[in-house]
Design an enzyme around this catalytic site. Structure first.
Site, mmCIF file in Angstrom:
data_model
loop_
_atom_site.group_PDB
_atom_site.id
_atom_site.type_symbol
_atom_site.label_atom_id
_atom_site.label_comp_id
_atom_site.label_asym_id
_atom_site.label_seq_id
_atom_site.Cartn_x
_atom_site.Cartn_y
_atom_site.Cartn_z
ATOM 1 N N SER C 248 0.848 -1.185 0.000
ATOM 2 C CA SER C 248 0.000 0.000 0.000
ATOM 3 C C SER C 248 0.879 1.229 0.000
ATOM 4 O O SER C 248 2.069 1.164 0.310
ATOM 5 C CB SER C 248 -0.882 0.039 1.265
ATOM 6 O OG SER C 248 -1.862 -0.957 1.243
ATOM 7 N N SER C 286 -3.185 -3.476 -2.927
ATOM 8 C CA SER C 286 -2.556 -2.216 -2.532
ATOM 9 C C SER C 286 -3.630 -1.206 -2.156
ATOM 10 O O SER C 286 -4.626 -1.051 -2.839
ATOM 11 C CB SER C 286 -1.717 -1.677 -3.693
ATOM 12 O OG SER C 286 -0.710 -0.821 -3.215
ATOM 13 N N ASP C 288 -3.928 2.469 -2.042
ATOM 14 C CA ASP C 288 -3.212 3.653 -2.511
ATOM 15 C C ASP C 288 -4.129 4.859 -2.403
ATOM 16 O O ASP C 288 -5.060 5.019 -3.186
ATOM 17 C CB ASP C 288 -2.738 3.433 -3.942
ATOM 18 C CG ASP C 288 -1.831 2.215 -4.064
ATOM 19 O OD1 ASP C 288 -1.044 1.968 -3.132
ATOM 20 O OD2 ASP C 288 -1.922 1.506 -5.072
#
Lengths: 371, 371, 371, 371
Positions: C248, C286, C288
């Protein structure tokens, strides 16, 4: 006779003098009704935010999508930049690209726009194909120009006019409706105006009275009657989509409150709450869109300005505007139904709500005309 | 006495046997009501989608945000992956982070999750701070575990219980409400269940009857009365936020229809249409959220599966589910009001709607209990 | 040695004096690094927008979600109101609810907030569970308070500190990084600062040089090698998630330009473009996220103000800020890698990028330290 | 010579046989280049998902908006229903409404659509007004029909053809580019194809090599040079918008992986990450859109089907597809630049990148043609 005259006056705030979107100073509305032979019944309605240079003196604006089954033009730029640079048009589904092209041309042809190479026409539609020979696709460009030329302030024609010429609501004739609310001075004194192109269905209720069920015409009627083992009512729909409440509703909101796109989008969401109160549950096939803009001179912006100084209402001050949007939308939709006149084509005839029956039903529930 | 018993039975579809979210097979609800001295009145309500391994046997899910003034946990992952991996909790605003931590711990502590290092608890809240001493912040973790342990199928307690212990609606005591709809077989026969944590305001209407105005308590009342030059009514609010309709409403929808996140989100949007019919216009301070999930075994997915094979309803088949959501939400909210019991703290006492008066008002409009 | 010292100076604009988010006047950053025995390696990083009353003197803010696999707190209210009312915290995934609770408590405990009953802590996280014994879940509240107390202007510690203590990037040690850009006066002279918590993967490239492939460690390596029939490289990952680039990245942007939430969100989207240039393709796992805020006094708003008067940059003036965001994010991420120091736990040891090798690889491509 | 031939082969996965979107079986591309006198240089490019009945045998689809300054048609319905019911067209900004109208007419005219009364053409555009006499607005309908008729599988013409006829990238001639990736069998073996209409700017980099700066032409150059006190370079732009990187980029992704709209939208977001690697930071005036669809027969849906049974890739299996999208988009954009040929109108001439210089610059950084 408008809704208010038979006691349909939703909410707690008072309407403006015309009870129309044109109560927001500077806003003009123009209709052009298109009739061809016994088959084409459609039209264009134009909403013009102000009388100046719309491309350079832009109004903040936003879009709320209640249900996105529709072809609305101008979506992403309206959202990205948070502003309108053209009038807003309403028309028929299969008219929309020609209408967008005509509106682009109208803007490009203005002398002050001689160097403009990009323009974002915002055009909404509903599908009037039950009445209108929509596949005939006669050119709509001339009607666009006339609707723009016709635009005026003051009273707004409602019902089977302009973009509401061929629309149907809840199985009865629908059309254009408009309403407004003026906030008390203690809440800012701002005006909110709404105009609708009603072409949707569901289980019609007016001030909560289940008019659709009482008149024997409502969405899912056949399935409900079959499940209940009752004999099918007489009022049913001729069309499977209508039977499920399909159709669409375009809603345009104007306000003179100084509000930017974020809070305009929130206002848009409240229009769907007004729509809900008429008995819509936004069926799959419904394109339910709300475009909201502010005419306040304190929020205008020029594309050339590096920096602008705006007033902006605080978030807490929005609640009264939200309430006003919900009320005015509900009333505008009642007007769209009650002001509609019958329309016939070779595809059939669609009658408006039987007003006398409605009045009786409302009165039986204690809803009556103001004295 | 539930809403339906006094004639508040919105819509055209019939409820399921319990008229509760638990009519969706497998769904369980647990309440834990928290009382401390004369100040803390709050609680936790847990909604558990099915009895299996929630982390590995995930249900598709979606979130619709009506108005995002709230602290809801788990938002972005729920949306990105389109699924739930925990139960859903409802609690009080300032309880939410402890509740999220406790739910994470509850999941991590399960033997089958011994290697799990990421978990996305989904927890909603409304602000019961008018009654509840919310700033006292007693630990809520134990209540979370008890609510989860209490979860059961069948009848669901409503009113001033669990996460509805301290909530207020339209200036009267609110709380938990639930309702369901079972579609006719010809529309798929699916069940939709709704549970709400009602803590919001506006201009209360029930089946369209303007109960709030008739009882003299509605949003913007002072401003409206002042503008009209009428003497202020006696029913007003003690709180500026309530005066503007502030508060929040958490709504959770379950269905056994095979629906994935895109259409579940669309179902969520229709719950706000039910909310609208009770008189909300979603004031600025309202956190109005809808979480929807499908329990159909034909749409479950495992985080380890490279490929899953799902059934999915066609878009056109969604309309009846949309209608069912709108109906069940409206009814659940009436139940939240009508099933509430008075709650007192040192901050004051909030009484429920005067049921007898409401019944009289409804009957005067022709709305009465079914025989 | 920071990235710029070995020639990694992305873009065309110059950094501010500290090349840090603190180049935006008033912004302070505080780290608290948490170490327990041989297993817990985590921490908290606090970003404080200004030194005043954050709850009453709010900064406009926005969130852009690059990929929403994460537990970010405060999402919907940040978006709905377009503002921050607390500092922003970064921490570990399973720490986040305790961190949110501690940040709420920190705000509620301030004397000026004695009557506040609702607060929206904004807390981001990345999953440092490869190194950190994240399931141990030692209390994080004390670390939150220390990170807030530690917050200072000027130089910002980077690498394996605060919320970057246990993070991993591309299979090497990651951590905190920061960078800034100051626009030329002809473009407004505004400053943009970025701070990142890097914990993600992909196919590492630095200034386009495929460092990951050259060093034999990149996402999908095993599959690619197998498909190519080449013997597997030595550099691989020990973890299937890392092998796919999971992890992340939290990104926080500050600017002193007068920008409201709509354009702050657009700035946020450009941070993901900087992230992309380091070799991320935002894998499924992830999280983000980009949070952006403006410290300009000309855009502050009070929750009590009915009306505020703001300056706002025109849309056209945003492009240079977009470019600045992309540049500063890319550089901050290089710093996060290059400033990291090795961290060991009983779960293993993660080493930073071999800086000398990187320098050689870059020099071979003509990228070298400025003289 | 395509990008790959001079060493520009981004990423870790291998292209398909044509290195084109047509590597996704069934996808066809058609160009029609429009030339009128010495002023009109525009065109149409059509992407057809499969050879069957597009209206009834729909492909799941999604839209990701990188930056919404553009007029894209079909936005809301594509998102609401998660599917395409027409081919996708690319054209010039002021052509778009006529192109939408022509595409609607093309679909309505098919015998199987004789009763269709609603159609949602999806048409994207970029503004080729620097070269093209866009305000002349010659009818584009005939070109639409020819582009559709021209559509074919196999090799795809790139550069200054079709909708890329008049486009400009980074101050050099741009156009159409395409590329593909085929995943290793261990990652599912799926193919991802990308086609772009490149018409944007920024600070051009190729494989990270700052080609724009090295050749003396990049966004914000004048401001940067002025601030640095260096004499202005010779390569500058003639246009303030270009100077800021304005323009637009349309990207269309096809895959044969069984993916529904939620994960297709996530794939779309990764295309912007590929765009970023070429040096874009998505300037204010850029309309950067990504339309993604799946051709897998296992995800097709009919508008008439009440229930469909789909395969769907698990979320974890998406990461390799995300990587493939990022790689193929970057490469397609290099192709758009490198395959472009000069175009002249009376408004001027735009030359392509000097390929020999580029090759030299790349080689100096160790990037060279594969042997």
């Amino acid at each position: 006779q408008r809704a208010r005259a038979i006691g349909l006056a939703p909410g707690v705030f008072a309407p403006g003098p015309n009870n129309a979107i044109t109560d927001v100073a500077g806003v003009r509305v123009g209709h052009e009704t298109v009739t061809l032979g016994d088959s084409v019944r459609t039209g264009v309605t134009a909403i013009i935010p102000h009388g100046g240079d719309l491309y350079r003196d832009r109004v903040p604006a936003a879009l709320h999508v209640g249900n996105g089954f529709g072809k609305l033009l101008g979506v992403t730029q309206l959202r990205e930049l948070g502003e309108l640079e053209t009038p807003v048009l309403l028309t028929c589904t299969l008219c929309i690209w020609q209408a967008g092209d005509a509106l682009a041309q109208y803007m490009l042809a203005k002398p002050e726009n001689a160097n403009v190479r990009s323009i974002n026409p915002v055009v909404g539609e509903t599908n009037d194909g039950q009445l209108n020979a929509t596949r005939a696709r006669p050119g709509i460009a001339a009607a666009v120009n006339r609707a723009l030329a016709n635009a005026d302030s003051g009273r707004v024609a409602e019902g089977s006019v302009g973009a509401g010429h061929g629309t149907v609501m809840f199985g009865w004739k629908g059309g254009i409706g408009t309403s407004s609310r003026k906030l008390p001075a203690s809440l800012g004194g701002y005006t909110v105006g709404v105009i609708v192109q009603g072409n949707y269905g569901g289980v019609l209720q007016m001030a909560g009275v289940p008019v659709g069920q009482l008149l024997g015409r409502y969405a899912f009627q056949r399935d409900v009657e079959r499940a209940a083992g009752t004999p099918p009512g007489a009022g049913g729909f001729g069309d499977a989509g209508a039977e499920q409440g399909d159709g669409s509703c375009m809603i345009v909101i104007a306000t003179d409150a100084p509000v930017l796109s974020r809070n305009l989008e929130r206002m848009g969401a409240r229009a769907v709450m007004g729509l809900a109160r008429t008995g819509s549950s936004a069926s799959n096939g419904s394109g339910d869109y709300v475009i909201a803009f502010s005419t306040s001179p304190r929020v205008r912006r020029s594309p050339d300005a590096t920096l602008s100084t705006n007033d902006e209402l605080g978030n807490e001050a929005m609640s009264a505007l939200f309430q006003a949007v919900t009320e005015a939308t509900e009333e505008a939709l009642y007007d769209a139904l009650l002001m509609a006149t019958p329309v016939s084509t070779r595809a059939g005839r669609v009658n408006p709500l039987p007003r006398d029956s409605v009045r009786v039903l409302l009165q039986a529930r204690g809803i009556r005309a103001p004295r």
